[in-house]
Design a protein around this motif. Structure first.
Motif, PDB file in Angstrom:
ATOM      1  N   THR A 124       0.827  -1.188   0.000  1.00 29.91           N
ATOM      2  CA  THR A 124       0.000   0.000   0.000  1.00 29.91           C
ATOM      3  C   THR A 124       0.870   1.250   0.000  1.00 29.91           C
ATOM      4  N   SER A 125       0.223   2.403  -0.083  1.00 27.94           N
ATOM      5  CA  SER A 125       0.972   3.661  -0.050  1.00 27.94           C
ATOM      6  C   SER A 125       1.321   4.069   1.378  1.00 27.94           C
ATOM      7  N   ALA A 126       0.661   3.470   2.359  1.00 28.12           N
ATOM      8  CA  ALA A 126       0.927   3.782   3.769  1.00 28.12           C
ATOM      9  C   ALA A 126       1.968   2.823   4.335  1.00 28.12           C
ATOM     10  N   ASP A 127       2.686   3.269   5.326  1.00 31.52           N
ATOM     11  CA  ASP A 127       3.708   2.432   5.953  1.00 31.52           C
ATOM     12  C   ASP A 127       3.101   1.621   7.089  1.00 31.52           C
ATOM     13  N   GLY A 128       2.136   0.799   6.744  1.00 31.40           N
ATOM     14  CA  GLY A 128       1.490  -0.035   7.743  1.00 31.40           C
ATOM     15  C   GLY A 128       0.237   0.602   8.315  1.00 31.40           C
ATOM     16  N   VAL A 129      -0.227   0.046   9.434  1.00 29.21           N
ATOM     17  CA  VAL A 129      -1.461   0.467  10.089  1.00 29.21           C
ATOM     18  C   VAL A 129      -1.135   1.370  11.276  1.00 29.21           C
ATOM     19  N   TYR A 130      -1.933   2.412  11.442  1.00 25.76           N
ATOM     20  CA  TYR A 130      -1.785   3.328  12.577  1.00 25.76           C
ATOM     21  C   TYR A 130      -3.044   3.272  13.441  1.00 25.76           C
ATOM     22  N   ASP A 131      -2.905   3.695  14.697  1.00 23.53           N
ATOM     23  CA  ASP A 131      -4.052   3.640  15.599  1.00 23.53           C
ATOM     24  C   ASP A 131      -5.132   4.647  15.220  1.00 23.53           C
ATOM     25  N   ARG A 132      -4.752   5.664  14.437  1.00 23.05           N
ATOM     26  CA  ARG A 132      -5.696   6.617  13.871  1.00 23.05           C
ATOM     27  C   ARG A 132      -5.223   7.008  12.484  1.00 23.05           C
ATOM     28  N   ASN A 133      -6.078   7.670  11.744  1.00 24.96           N
ATOM     29  CA  ASN A 133      -5.708   8.074  10.396  1.00 24.96           C
ATOM     30  C   ASN A 133      -4.568   9.096  10.465  1.00 24.96           C
ATOM     31  N   PRO A 134      -3.364   8.746   9.972  1.00 20.63           N
ATOM     32  CA  PRO A 134      -2.233   9.670  10.082  1.00 20.63           C
ATOM     33  C   PRO A 134      -2.383  10.918   9.212  1.00 20.63           C
ATOM     34  N   ASP A 135      -3.273  10.871   8.213  1.00 20.38           N
ATOM     35  CA  ASP A 135      -3.478  12.045   7.369  1.00 20.38           C
ATOM     36  C   ASP A 135      -4.164  13.176   8.134  1.00 20.38           C
ATOM     37  N   THR A 136      -4.994  12.806   9.097  1.00 19.83           N
ATOM     38  CA  THR A 136      -5.725  13.826   9.869  1.00 19.83           C
ATOM     39  C   THR A 136      -5.267  13.894  11.324  1.00 19.83           C
ATOM     40  N   ASN A 137      -4.412  12.957  11.731  1.00 21.75           N
ATOM     41  CA  ASN A 137      -3.908  12.935  13.112  1.00 21.75           C
ATOM     42  C   ASN A 137      -2.385  12.805  13.080  1.00 21.75           C
ATOM     43  N   PRO A 138      -1.662  13.922  13.129  1.00 17.36           N
ATOM     44  CA  PRO A 138      -0.191  13.877  13.042  1.00 17.36           C
ATOM     45  C   PRO A 138       0.465  13.057  14.142  1.00 17.36           C
ATOM     46  N   ASP A 139      -0.206  12.904  15.285  1.00 22.88           N
ATOM     47  CA  ASP A 139       0.380  12.146  16.386  1.00 22.88           C
ATOM     48  C   ASP A 139      -0.044  10.678  16.378  1.00 22.88           C
ATOM     49  N   ALA A 140      -0.602  10.214  15.263  1.00 21.29           N
ATOM     50  CA  ALA A 140      -0.999   8.803  15.167  1.00 21.29           C
ATOM     51  C   ALA A 140       0.224   7.899  15.300  1.00 21.29           C
ATOM     52  N   LYS A 141       0.041   6.770  15.981  1.00 24.30           N
ATOM     53  CA  LYS A 141       1.156   5.859  16.244  1.00 24.30           C
ATOM     54  C   LYS A 141       1.024   4.582  15.404  1.00 24.30           C
ATOM     55  N   PRO A 142       2.145   4.084  14.885  1.00 17.44           N
ATOM     56  CA  PRO A 142       2.102   2.846  14.096  1.00 17.44           C
ATOM     57  C   PRO A 142       1.813   1.635  14.981  1.00 17.44           C
TER      58      PRO A 142
END
Length: 390
Positions: A187-205
């Motif tokens: 995918t274009s994302a580097d895995g799964v984050y606990d929240r959407n990293p596009d709208t949550n800069p502090d999202a954690k992988p």
């Protein structure tokens, strides 16, 4: 992966225990705003060739036909301002793009002495068990010959805009089709984050998801990529289906100079490993639950729900309280409580009109209406999957 238990699976030993893998690559990985990225095709072919040379059988589920078709249209037309997002245009673009995409793949893999095979599937084509098994036999022969099957939905003849919904769903269906040991979703994302990293800069992988069935993936995923049709929600839903089949999923970035072998061996950072469930379902139940969209609902009482969930029983007409929708015999339907809680899906032995006459009745009462030569069960437990990821 019969030689491993669930707790044995980790990134370090993932690759050494895999003999057959389904790799899904999305449009966001393969395309640029101008169309298909030839460097992405070449990079993917090189990575898959390495796996193939390690005696690993690879099935590639590839998006990109529509983007390739749009690119070709724009090359031939002076005015390319239209988006061509209506169903007929998407299907026509796919018809143009399929040949171009396969040509690019064929040339790229040929540089590594690998043969490719185009496999176009539709959900309706896999709906009949006999056709599903025939497709399985064909795939087995291709893999036996050392070819790389490249799978996509047959968009041109699909009667709905997206029969499978997205190629993440198609990739998950291929796991049961070929009996894969691993599902890799590039995918274009580097895995799964606990929240959407596009709208949550502090999202954690999230490096590892141990129990995807307990995750609220709808709440986690509120965004889609611009080029594809899935987004992270469809990737996690596909991973959950894979987990039910006992297959681990690796969701990892396919952008840039990625190293698929290193990602599988756990020698590079990034990506998310989704572990399989402890209690898995059979390939037949997997096919039954996900080969089609449910076309109605059977609402059951508390006693019937308890019999299904606790005792593993079949669903009898006496436990049915209501019927929603219009469907024929052998249709896939939701099984829900009166409160609307979704318990699972199953293949109905009767049509919706027949169940309307049967609901709440004992077997002897039903025999007076329909005769004795009918099934006792409205939905047999062998044709039912509870907690389905629909």
């Amino acid at each position: 992966m019969p030689s491993m238990t669930r707790t044995d699976i980790n990134r370090e030993n993932l690759l050494e225990n895999v003999r057959r893998v389904v790799i899904k690559v999305g449009s966001a990985v393969l395309t640029t705003p101008e169309g298909i990225d030839p460097h992405a095709i070449e990079r993917l072919a090189a990575q898959i060739a390495i796996l193939s040379n390690r005696n690993m059988e690879v099935v590639l589920v590839s998006s990109g036909a529509v983007a390739a078709g749009r690119q070709r249209i724009c090359e031939r037309m002076k005015n390319c301002s239209r988006e061509y997002n209506d169903m007929a245009s998407r299907q026509a673009a796919s018809a143009i793009g399929q040949g171009r995409l396969m040509h690019d793949y064929d040339e790229a893999f040929a540089r590594y002495d690998k043969a490719t095979a185009q496999v176009l599937l539709t959900r309706s084509g896999l709906k009949r068990r006999s056709r599903f098994l025939n497709a399985r036999n064909t795939m087995e022969r291709l893999l036996e010959w050392g070819a790389i099957p490249i799978v996509n939905e047959n968009d041109t003849v699909s009667t709905r805009e997206l029969e499978f919904g997205d190629n993440d769903t198609l990739g998950a269906m291929c796991l049961g089709l070929v009996g894969a040991d691993l599902f890799v979703n590039l995918t274009s994302a580097d895995g799964v984050y606990d929240r959407n990293p596009d709208t949550n800069p502090d999202a954690k992988p999230i490096p590892v998801i141990e129990n995807i069935a307990c995750m609220d993936i709808e709440a986690m995923c509120d965004g889609k990529t611009n080029v594809g049709t899935g987004g992270m929600y469809s990737k996690l839903r596909a991973a959950r289906r894979a987990a039910q089949l006992g297959v681990p999923t690796l969701i990892v970035s396919g952008k840039g100079p990625f190293d698929l072998v290193a990602a599988l061996e756990g020698t590079c950072g990034g990506g998310t490993l989704v572990l399989p469930e402890c209690k898995t379902v059979s390939s037949k139940k997997f096919w039954l639950a996900y080969h089609d969209d449910p076309c109605g609902s059977i609402l059951i009482d508390k006693g019937a729900a308890r019999a299904l969930l606790t005792n593993g029983k079949s669903l009898l007409p006496i436990g049915i309280s209501d019927i929603r929708g219009c469907f024929d015999r052998e249709a896939l339907v939701f099984i829900k409580t009166l409160d609307g809680d979704e318990l699972g899906v199953g293949m109905s032995n009767f049509s919706s009109s027949e169940l309307e006459q049967m609901k709440g009745k004992r077997t002897d009462e039903i025999e007076l209406i329909f005769g004795a030569d009918i099934p006792d069960e409205a939905v047999h437990r062998d044709n039912m999957l509870l907690d389905a990821a629909i």
